[in-house]
Scaffold this active site. Structure first.
Site: not given
Ligand code: G3I
Length: 373
Positions: A277, A248, A171, A279, A212
């Protein structure tokens, strides 16, 4: 088209033999017998992974380590998918939360699970502005460069031999095609992308190295900028092997009609292309049709090596209200699932309101013959 360079040497790491052999045997048996298979009934062995393998592709999913204790999650994962990407566990903040202190525990859980099932493993992601620990963002230029090199060396070194393809840079562009003003861009300049790929190539010469991004699935300002980047990298001999199209999609940003032409123009630069990715927000037939279109777009491009969906079940999607995946919150197959299978195997898909499958597969498993016209 750019001709093949000395750097055009990496091909996808061979898929684990067991899964590939089983999938090809299944496909072959179906083809010779002219099988009419019903998903969810007698020939339920047809899975996303085996259907994709019948066309020489992998079918993967993002996985979260903290779901690997849930039986339905694991059984669906193991049954259906031939490739895995860590959804968050191999990002910089997860692996190196403070400088020089690496924590591979959750990434290793996913890597070990993939290995135990003979699945491919994609690495996600090394250089990204997001999920980047605070300490990285506070570094000066030279310190940032050496910290980036160390991160790449340690992470790729740790997983060397286990990863088929790494998302080296993620990105790096804005929607208008300008460079995203990340800490890497601001402190290291335009050359940071080439530097990262060279560092990655030195750290693991066998993994495929990918750029990516999202919203690059159609021809637009952003995809044009990525295209120019890849063309320039190839011309300079920078070791880039693949481009990942996150894909996405939602109602405001549906699967584009020119997806396969756009994939093809990148492939013509001498890189593999992967859908990394996927969806698609929605439900029912409109969602299913778009999923089918994505598979058809990939099958239309010989260098499209596989598709990864961004999660196993709607229940744990990063955008659960959009119900964007192939299994619902109860791990039931959705119409989109049937559409994906049908697109790979040359059948027509359908699922009635009660959820019963009514897929039929044609004798010849060659979707290009019928679905890409
Ligand atoms: O791990 C913590 C946890 O300890 C805490 O309790 C909780 C509270 O909200 O947060 C947890 O972390 C989260 C993490 O996912 C794991 O679940 C973060 O807040 C959350 O922001 C994070 O989101 C991820 C996101 O990337 C962050 O940018 C998504 O799961 C993940 O699917 C998403 O994936 C990205 C790709 O890497 C890049 N392309 C876009 C894609 C979708 O956004």
């Amino acid at each position: 088209m750019i001709s093949e360079s000395p750097h055009e040497r990496k091909h996808p790491r061979r898929r684990p033999l067991v899964r590939t052999a089983l999938a090809l045997a299944l496909a072959g048996a179906m083809a010779t017998a002219g099988v009419v298979a019903l998903s969810g009934t007698a020939s339920a062995q047809t899975t996303l992974g085996s259907a994709a393998a019948s066309q020489g592709r992998y079918f993967g999913t993002a996985v979260a380590a903290n779901r690997l204790g849930e039986q339905d999650y694991v059984s669906t994962l193991n049954r259906e998918f031939s490739s895995v990407t860590a959804e968050n566990e191999m990002k910089w903040d997860a692996l190196e939360p403070s400088q020089g202190a690496f924590n591979f525990a959750n990434g290793d859980r996913i890597a070990q699970h993939a290995a135990s099932q003979g699945m491919e493993l994609r690495g996600h992601t090394l250089v990204w502005h997001s999920q980047l620990p605070g300490w990285v963002q506070n570094l000066s230029g030279d310190s940032l460069r050496s910290a980036t090199e160390n991160h790449i060396n340690e992470v790729m070194g740790h997983y060397r031999g286990q990863i088929s393809a790494w998302d080296v840079v993620n990105e790096a562009f804005e929607e208008n095609g300008t460079r995203r003003q990340s800490v890497f861009q601001q402190r290291l300049g335009d050359g940071y992308i080439a530097e990262a790929f060279r560092m990655a190539d030195a750290a693991d010469p066998d993994a495929q190295l990918c750029y990516n991004d999202y919203n690059i699935e159609s021809v637009n300002a952003k995809s044009n900028a990525v295209y120019d980047l890849v063309r320039g990298l190839k011309a300079e001999g920078v070791p880039i092997d693949c481009v990942g199209f996150q894909s996405h999609f939602n109602s405001g940003n549906p699967m584009p009609g020119n997806f396969h032409e756009n994939l093809q123009r990148f492939a013509d630069l001498g890189v593999d292309v992967q859908i990394t990715e996927l969806d698609i927000a929605g439900s029912g037939s409109s969602q299913a049709e778009q999923y089918q279109g994505v598979v058809q777009a990939c099958l239309a491009v010989s260098r499209c090596t596989g598709i990864t969906v961004w999660g196993v079940t709607d229940k744990y999607s990063w955008r659960p209200n959009d119900t964007p995946l192939l299994f619902d919150g109860s791990y039931q197959k959705k119409p989109a699932y049937d559409a994906v299978i049908a697109a790979f195997t040359g059948g027509l898909s359908g699922r009635d309101s009660a959820g019963a499958a009514s897929i039929s597969f044609r004798e010849a498993i060659r979707p290009e013959d019928t679905l890409l016209t």
